[in-house]
Motif scaffolding. Structure first.
Motif, PDB file in Angstrom:
ATOM      1  N   LYS A 231      11.757 -10.863 -19.583  1.00  0.00           N
ATOM      2  CA  LYS A 231      10.443 -10.821 -18.938  1.00  0.00           C
ATOM      3  C   LYS A 231      10.346 -11.846 -17.818  1.00  0.00           C
ATOM      4  N   SER A 232      10.887 -13.041 -18.046  1.00  0.00           N
ATOM      5  CA  SER A 232      10.833 -14.099 -17.043  1.00  0.00           C
ATOM      6  C   SER A 232      11.601 -13.715 -15.788  1.00  0.00           C
ATOM      7  N   LYS A 233      12.761 -13.094 -15.975  1.00  0.00           N
ATOM      8  CA  LYS A 233      13.577 -12.680 -14.839  1.00  0.00           C
ATOM      9  C   LYS A 233      12.889 -11.576 -14.036  1.00  0.00           C
ATOM     10  N   VAL A 234      12.302 -10.619 -14.745  1.00  0.00           N
ATOM     11  CA  VAL A 234      11.579  -9.532 -14.080  1.00  0.00           C
ATOM     12  C   VAL A 234      10.371 -10.083 -13.333  1.00  0.00           C
ATOM     13  N   PHE A 235       9.664 -10.994 -13.968  1.00  0.00           N
ATOM     14  CA  PHE A 235       8.478 -11.593 -13.359  1.00  0.00           C
ATOM     15  C   PHE A 235       8.844 -12.315 -12.067  1.00  0.00           C
ATOM     16  N   GLN A 236       9.976 -13.019 -12.067  1.00  0.00           N
ATOM     17  CA  GLN A 236      10.412 -13.778 -10.894  1.00  0.00           C
ATOM     18  C   GLN A 236      10.709 -12.874  -9.706  1.00  0.00           C
ATOM     19  N   THR A 237      11.319 -11.725  -9.958  1.00  0.00           N
ATOM     20  CA  THR A 237      11.668 -10.818  -8.866  1.00  0.00           C
ATOM     21  C   THR A 237      10.497  -9.924  -8.439  1.00  0.00           C
ATOM     22  N   CYS A 238       9.575  -9.668  -9.350  1.00  0.00           N
ATOM     23  CA  CYS A 238       8.460  -8.762  -9.048  1.00  0.00           C
ATOM     24  C   CYS A 238       7.220  -9.478  -8.509  1.00  0.00           C
ATOM     25  N   LEU A 239       7.070 -10.766  -8.821  1.00  0.00           N
ATOM     26  CA  LEU A 239       5.863 -11.485  -8.418  1.00  0.00           C
ATOM     27  C   LEU A 239       5.627 -11.463  -6.907  1.00  0.00           C
ATOM     28  N   PRO A 240       6.638 -11.762  -6.074  1.00  0.00           N
ATOM     29  CA  PRO A 240       6.390 -11.707  -4.626  1.00  0.00           C
ATOM     30  C   PRO A 240       5.927 -10.328  -4.160  1.00  0.00           C
ATOM     31  N   HIS A 241       6.515  -9.295  -4.743  1.00  0.00           N
ATOM     32  CA  HIS A 241       6.136  -7.930  -4.363  1.00  0.00           C
ATOM     33  C   HIS A 241       4.691  -7.642  -4.754  1.00  0.00           C
ATOM     34  N   ILE A 242       4.279  -8.089  -5.928  1.00  0.00           N
ATOM     35  CA  ILE A 242       2.906  -7.862  -6.386  1.00  0.00           C
ATOM     36  C   ILE A 242       1.906  -8.589  -5.479  1.00  0.00           C
ATOM     37  N   ILE A 243       2.220  -9.841  -5.133  1.00  0.00           N
ATOM     38  CA  ILE A 243       1.326 -10.617  -4.267  1.00  0.00           C
ATOM     39  C   ILE A 243       1.249  -9.977  -2.877  1.00  0.00           C
ATOM     40  N   SER A 244       2.393  -9.511  -2.355  1.00  0.00           N
ATOM     41  CA  SER A 244       2.414  -8.820  -1.059  1.00  0.00           C
ATOM     42  C   SER A 244       1.523  -7.585  -1.094  1.00  0.00           C
ATOM     43  N   LEU A 245       1.628  -6.831  -2.183  1.00  0.00           N
ATOM     44  CA  LEU A 245       0.833  -5.609  -2.323  1.00  0.00           C
ATOM     45  C   LEU A 245      -0.655  -5.918  -2.387  1.00  0.00           C
ATOM     46  N   VAL A 246      -1.024  -6.913  -3.190  1.00  0.00           N
ATOM     47  CA  VAL A 246      -2.442  -7.273  -3.341  1.00  0.00           C
ATOM     48  C   VAL A 246      -3.019  -7.777  -2.017  1.00  0.00           C
ATOM     49  N   SER A 247      -2.270  -8.631  -1.316  1.00  0.00           N
ATOM     50  CA  SER A 247      -2.753  -9.160  -0.032  1.00  0.00           C
ATOM     51  C   SER A 247      -2.897  -8.041   0.999  1.00  0.00           C
ATOM     52  N   TYR A 248      -1.961  -7.102   0.989  1.00  0.00           N
ATOM     53  CA  TYR A 248      -2.049  -5.966   1.906  1.00  0.00           C
ATOM     54  C   TYR A 248      -3.290  -5.122   1.600  1.00  0.00           C
ATOM     55  N   CYS A 249      -3.512  -4.833   0.330  1.00  0.00           N
ATOM     56  CA  CYS A 249      -4.661  -3.996  -0.064  1.00  0.00           C
ATOM     57  C   CYS A 249      -5.984  -4.659   0.311  1.00  0.00           C
ATOM     58  N   LEU A 250      -6.084  -5.974   0.113  1.00  0.00           N
ATOM     59  CA  LEU A 250      -7.304  -6.696   0.485  1.00  0.00           C
ATOM     60  C   LEU A 250      -7.534  -6.644   1.992  1.00  0.00           C
ATOM     61  N   ALA A 251      -6.460  -6.865   2.761  1.00  0.00           N
ATOM     62  CA  ALA A 251      -6.579  -6.822   4.218  1.00  0.00           C
ATOM     63  C   ALA A 251      -6.944  -5.423   4.699  1.00  0.00           C
ATOM     64  N   ALA A 252      -6.318  -4.397   4.104  1.00  0.00           N
ATOM     65  CA  ALA A 252      -6.607  -3.012   4.483  1.00  0.00           C
ATOM     66  C   ALA A 252      -8.042  -2.635   4.128  1.00  0.00           C
ATOM     67  N   PHE A 253      -8.512  -3.109   2.970  1.00  0.00           N
ATOM     68  CA  PHE A 253      -9.891  -2.815   2.555  1.00  0.00           C
ATOM     69  C   PHE A 253     -10.891  -3.453   3.517  1.00  0.00           C
ATOM     70  N   CYS A 254     -10.639  -4.696   3.923  1.00  0.00           N
ATOM     71  CA  CYS A 254     -11.531  -5.381   4.870  1.00  0.00           C
ATOM     72  C   CYS A 254     -11.583  -4.635   6.196  1.00  0.00           C
ATOM     73  N   ASP A 255     -10.421  -4.181   6.673  1.00  0.00           N
ATOM     74  CA  ASP A 255     -10.376  -3.443   7.935  1.00  0.00           C
ATOM     75  C   ASP A 255     -11.107  -2.115   7.811  1.00  0.00           C
ATOM     76  N   PHE A 256     -10.927  -1.445   6.671  1.00  0.00           N
ATOM     77  CA  PHE A 256     -11.589  -0.155   6.428  1.00  0.00           C
ATOM     78  C   PHE A 256     -13.115  -0.327   6.430  1.00  0.00           C
ATOM     79  N   MET A 257     -13.601  -1.341   5.731  1.00  0.00           N
ATOM     80  CA  MET A 257     -15.044  -1.569   5.650  1.00  0.00           C
ATOM     81  C   MET A 257     -15.613  -2.014   6.990  1.00  0.00           C
ATOM     82  N   LEU A 258     -14.843  -2.805   7.737  1.00  0.00           N
ATOM     83  CA  LEU A 258     -15.316  -3.302   9.031  1.00  0.00           C
ATOM     84  C   LEU A 258     -15.521  -2.160  10.019  1.00  0.00           C
ATOM     85  N   ASN A 259     -14.705  -1.113   9.892  1.00  0.00           N
ATOM     86  CA  ASN A 259     -14.832   0.040  10.783  1.00  0.00           C
ATOM     87  C   ASN A 259     -16.010   0.937  10.422  1.00  0.00           C
ATOM     88  N   ARG A 260     -16.584   0.727   9.248  1.00  0.00           N
ATOM     89  CA  ARG A 260     -17.636   1.629   8.785  1.00  0.00           C
ATOM     90  C   ARG A 260     -18.990   0.950   8.570  1.00  0.00           C
TER      91      ARG A 260
END
Length: 321
Positions: A231-260
Motif C-alpha cells: 500500500k505504501s509503495k502504491v500510495f507513493q507512486t499514485c499520490l502525485p497523480h491524484i493531486i495533479s488530477l484534483v488541482s486540474y479539476c478545481l482549476a477547470a471548475f473555476c474556469d467553467f463557472m467563470l464563463n457562466r
C-alpha cells in the motif's frame, strides 16, 4: 444576420483596465512564475530523457505533462505579459483564435494525459504480472498519440464553428481570449457551437475523468487486500497523480463557472486570479509534485543541480547536530 453585424478585426480585452496599477507587481510575479514553469519542466524533461532507468511508461507520461505545460505556457504568457504593461489591450482576430486553440488544447491534453497515466497505474497495480506485456513501447506510443491527436481535432472543429459566427461587438471581459466569451458577442444562434463544445467537453474531460475514477476504485480494492508495504509503495507512486488530477479539476471548475456567471459582479482581482488558474496551477504544481515526490526523479535532479544536493546535505547535518 442582424443589421448591427460588424466584421471584427480586433478584440478588446477589457478586464485589464479594471486591475489598474496592480498590473505592475502582477507582471513581475507572472514573469517569475513563467520562468519557473519553463525551467522546472525542462529539468524534468532532461532528467527523464538522459537517464535510461527512467525510460519507463510512467516517466514517459510525466514527460508528456511537462511538454504540455511548456506548450500551454509559451502559448499564453508572452502575450499576457505584454498586455499587462500595455495601455491598449487589443488583440487581432487571428491572434485571438490562435490563443483560444492553444489554451483549449492545452487543457484537453492535460486531462487525456492524466487518463492514460491512470491506465498505466491501473495495470501496474492490478495486473503487475502482465505489465511489461501490456505497456510495451508500441502501446505507450499509441496512447500518447491518442492523448494528443483527439483533442487537437475536436478543439479545431469547435474553433471553426466559433470563427464563422457573426459578431455584434468586440469587448471580451477577460485577460485572454476564450471561446465562450467570443460566443457571447454573436449576433446569431450559437446552439450548434454549444452542442459541439459540450460534446468535446464530454469526450476530452468527463469521459477520461470517469475512467480515472474507475481505475482508482479498482486500485483501492486491490490495495485493501495487500500488505502495508505494498500500500505504501502504491500510495507513493499514485499520490502525485491524484493531486495533479484534483488541482486540474478545481482549476477547470473555476474556469467553467467563470464563463457562466456575470464577471462584472466579481471583484476584478478575483476574476483575474480565477481565470488564470488553469494556465498557472498545473504547470507549476506538476514538476514540483513529480520532481520532489518520486525518489527516482528526485535523485537525478539532485545530481544535475550540485548546489541543491549540497544544501540538502547541510540541512540534514544541521538537523542531526
Amino acid at each position: 444576420m442582424g443589421e448591427n453585424y460588424t466584421f471584427t478585426f480586433h478584440f478588446n480585452l477589457t478586464l485589464f483596465v479594471k486591475i489598474g496599477s496592480f498590473r505592475y507587481p502582477a507582471f513581475v510575479l507572472c514573469l517569475l512564475m513563467f520562468a519557473f514553469i519553463v525551467s522546472a519542466n525542462i529539468i524534468i524533461l532532461l532528467v527523464i530523457s538522459q537517464e535510461r532507468t527512467l525510460h519507463e511508461p510512467m516517466y514517459m507520461f510525466i514527460a508528456l505533462l511537462s511538454v504540455n505545460a511548456l506548450y500551454g505556457s509559451t502559448g499564453f504568457f508572452p502575450r499576457f505579459l505584454m498586455d499587462l504593461l500595455s495601455d491598449t489591450h487589443l488583440i487581432s482576430r487571428p491572434a485571438c483564435f490562435t490563443q483560444i486553440y492553444i489554451i483549449y488544447t492545452y487543457a484537453s491534453y492535460e486531462m487525456t494525459i492524466l487518463s492514460i497515466m491512470a491506465f498505466d497505474r491501473y495495470v501496474a497495480v492490478c495486473q503487475p504480472l502482465h505489465y511489461h506485456n501490456k505497456m510495451t513501447r508500441k502501446k505507450v506510443c499509441i496512447l500518447s498519440a491518442f492523448a494528443w491527436i483527439m483533442p487537437a481535432f475536436s478543439v479545431a472543429a469547435c474553433l471553426y464553428l466559433a470563427i464563422r459566427l457573426p459578431l455584434c461587438g468586440n469587448k471580451i471581459l477577460k485577460v485572454f481570449c476564450a471561446a465562450w466569451s467570443v460566443a457571447k458577442l454573436s449576433c446569431a444562434s450559437t446552439l450548434i457551437l454549444h452542442i459541439a463544445t459540450l460534446f468535446v467537453g464530454v469526450v476530452t474531460v468527463f469521459l477520461p475523468l470517469i475512467y480515472v475514477l474507475y481505475t482508482y476504485c479498482r486500485i483501492i480494492i486491490v490495495c485493501s487486500k495487500m500488505s502495508s508495504e505494498f500500500k505504501s509503495k502504491v500510495f507513493q507512486t499514485c499520490l502525485p497523480h491524484i493531486i495533479s488530477l484534483v488541482s486540474y479539476c478545481l482549476a477547470a471548475f473555476c474556469d467553467f463557472m467563470l464563463n457562466r456567471i456575470d464577471v462584472k459582479k466579481l471583484n476584478p482581482y478575483l476574476a483575474v486570479i480565477l481565470s488564470l488558474e488553469m494556465v498557472l496551477i498545473p504547470p507549476v504544481l506538476n514538476p514540483l509534485l513529480y520532481g520532489l515526490t518520486l525518489p527516482e526523479i528526485r535523485k537525478h535532479i539532485f545530481r544535475m543541480i550540485p548546489w541543491l544536493k549540497k544544501h540538502t546535505l547541510e540541512q540534514k547535518m544541521t538537523y542531526h547536530t
